[in-house]
Design a protein around this motif. Structure first.
Motif, short mmCIF file in Angstrom:
data_model
loop_
_atom_site.label_atom_id
_atom_site.label_comp_id
_atom_site.label_asym_id
_atom_site.label_seq_id
_atom_site.Cartn_x
_atom_site.Cartn_y
_atom_site.Cartn_z
N ILE A 15 63.11 -128.39 -37.53
CA ILE A 15 62.39 -128.62 -36.29
C ILE A 15 61.98 -127.26 -35.73
N GLY A 16 60.70 -127.09 -35.52
CA GLY A 16 60.19 -125.86 -34.91
C GLY A 16 60.09 -126.05 -33.40
N VAL A 17 60.39 -124.98 -32.67
CA VAL A 17 60.29 -125.00 -31.21
C VAL A 17 59.46 -123.79 -30.80
N VAL A 18 58.41 -124.02 -30.00
CA VAL A 18 57.58 -122.92 -29.48
C VAL A 18 57.56 -123.03 -27.97
N LEU A 19 58.04 -121.96 -27.32
CA LEU A 19 58.10 -121.92 -25.87
C LEU A 19 57.33 -120.71 -25.37
N HIS A 20 56.68 -120.85 -24.23
CA HIS A 20 56.03 -119.69 -23.61
C HIS A 20 56.85 -119.23 -22.41
N SER A 21 56.47 -118.12 -21.82
CA SER A 21 57.18 -117.55 -20.66
C SER A 21 58.62 -117.21 -21.00
N GLY A 22 58.81 -116.59 -22.16
CA GLY A 22 60.14 -116.27 -22.65
C GLY A 22 60.95 -115.36 -21.76
N HIS A 23 60.31 -114.72 -20.81
CA HIS A 23 61.03 -113.83 -19.89
C HIS A 23 61.73 -114.62 -18.77
N PRO A 27 74.16 -131.48 -38.06
CA PRO A 27 74.38 -130.74 -39.30
C PRO A 27 73.22 -130.77 -40.29
N ASN A 28 72.40 -131.79 -40.26
CA ASN A 28 71.30 -131.83 -41.22
C ASN A 28 69.97 -131.41 -40.59
N ILE A 29 70.03 -130.76 -39.43
CA ILE A 29 68.82 -130.30 -38.76
C ILE A 29 68.93 -128.80 -38.49
N THR A 30 67.89 -128.08 -38.90
CA THR A 30 67.78 -126.67 -38.60
C THR A 30 66.72 -126.52 -37.53
N VAL A 31 67.04 -125.81 -36.47
CA VAL A 31 66.11 -125.58 -35.37
C VAL A 31 65.64 -124.13 -35.44
N ILE A 32 64.32 -123.95 -35.49
CA ILE A 32 63.72 -122.62 -35.58
C ILE A 32 62.95 -122.37 -34.29
N VAL A 33 63.41 -121.41 -33.50
CA VAL A 33 62.84 -121.17 -32.16
C VAL A 33 61.93 -119.95 -32.17
N ARG A 34 60.78 -120.11 -31.55
CA ARG A 34 59.85 -119.01 -31.32
C ARG A 34 59.52 -118.99 -29.83
N ALA A 35 59.87 -117.90 -29.15
CA ALA A 35 59.59 -117.77 -27.72
C ALA A 35 58.56 -116.68 -27.51
N MET A 36 57.52 -117.02 -26.78
CA MET A 36 56.46 -116.08 -26.46
C MET A 36 56.77 -115.43 -25.12
N GLN A 37 56.55 -114.15 -25.01
CA GLN A 37 56.71 -113.49 -23.72
C GLN A 37 55.44 -113.63 -22.88
N ASP A 38 54.35 -113.98 -23.55
CA ASP A 38 53.06 -114.05 -22.88
C ASP A 38 52.60 -115.50 -22.74
N MET A 39 51.36 -115.65 -22.31
CA MET A 39 50.74 -116.97 -22.15
C MET A 39 49.42 -116.98 -22.92
N ASP A 40 49.43 -116.39 -24.10
CA ASP A 40 48.22 -116.23 -24.91
C ASP A 40 48.08 -117.42 -25.87
N LEU A 63 55.17 -121.61 -38.27
CA LEU A 63 56.24 -122.60 -38.47
C LEU A 63 55.83 -123.66 -39.49
N VAL A 64 54.58 -124.06 -39.46
CA VAL A 64 54.10 -125.09 -40.38
C VAL A 64 53.98 -124.55 -41.80
N THR A 65 53.32 -123.41 -41.96
CA THR A 65 53.03 -122.91 -43.32
C THR A 65 54.17 -122.14 -43.95
N THR A 66 54.92 -121.38 -43.16
CA THR A 66 55.99 -120.55 -43.72
C THR A 66 57.34 -121.25 -43.69
N GLU A 67 57.65 -121.90 -42.57
CA GLU A 67 58.95 -122.55 -42.42
C GLU A 67 58.94 -124.01 -42.89
N HIS A 68 57.75 -124.59 -43.05
CA HIS A 68 57.60 -125.98 -43.50
C HIS A 68 58.37 -126.96 -42.61
N ILE A 69 58.10 -126.88 -41.32
CA ILE A 69 58.81 -127.73 -40.36
C ILE A 69 58.45 -129.20 -40.56
#
Length: 163
Positions: free
Chosen positions: A60-68, A89-102, A113-119
């Motif tokens: 499961i990929g997670v993308v959040l903005h406003s990481g600060h 146990p059978n779920i891996t969570v991959i988090v990506r937090a953006m510091q910006d709002m771009d 997350l889709v192409t490299t991590e294959h979420i």
């Protein structure tokens, strides 16, 4: 492990009838199906489909903005702890937090997350932009990746839930 054949033998029906009853398919009278399901429960039957679902690994990929922000930092820690504490146990969570709002940055993180991590699924704090909405719709409709939006929602996006 209890088999469908053992349930069939106990109920006096064929293995095919047990299969149809346990998977709620047509061709079995309801009272017979109920008796088969009750016997399966009593015998402790566990479906191979359920076993496969519970042993399959999911990403499961997670993308959040406003990481600060303290709130987003807390969310990051919470999501990351799912894998670390083996709560799921059978779920891996991959988090990506953006510091910006771009918007382009958010789209890049999603693509990574889709192409490299294959979420297998995405939880997203979306930026309100048509490109992000279109990305959600593409993931959902063309790639079969379910999307849940968090904290902020986006209009006309084909997400399965907003939390």
């Amino acid at each position: 492990m209890v088999t469908m054949q053992q349930i069939a033998d106990r109920c006096g029906v064929s293995r095919g009838t047990v299969d149809r009853a346990l998977h709620h398919k047509e061709g079995v009278r309801e009272e017979v199906a109920e008796r088969i399901r009750a016997t399966a429960r009593e015998m402790g039957y566990i479906s191979n489909r359920l076993v496969m679902q519970q042993t399959q690994q999911w990403k499961i990929g997670v993308v959040l903005h406003s990481g600060h922000s303290p709130f987003v930092q807390m969310l990051c820690e919470l999501f990351e702890s799912f894998s670390e504490r083996e709560l799921l146990p059978n779920i891996t969570v991959i988090v990506r937090a953006m510091q910006d709002m771009d918007v382009q940055h958010q789209l890049t993180l999603i693509d990574e997350l889709v192409t490299t991590e294959h979420i297998d699924g995405l939880a997203l704090m979306p930026l309100a932009n048509t490109l992000v909405r279109d990305k959600i719709n593409t993931l959902s409709e063309q790639q079969g990746i379910p999307v849940v939006t968090l904290n902020t929602d986006i209009t006309d996006a084909n997400r399965i839930a907003y939390v």
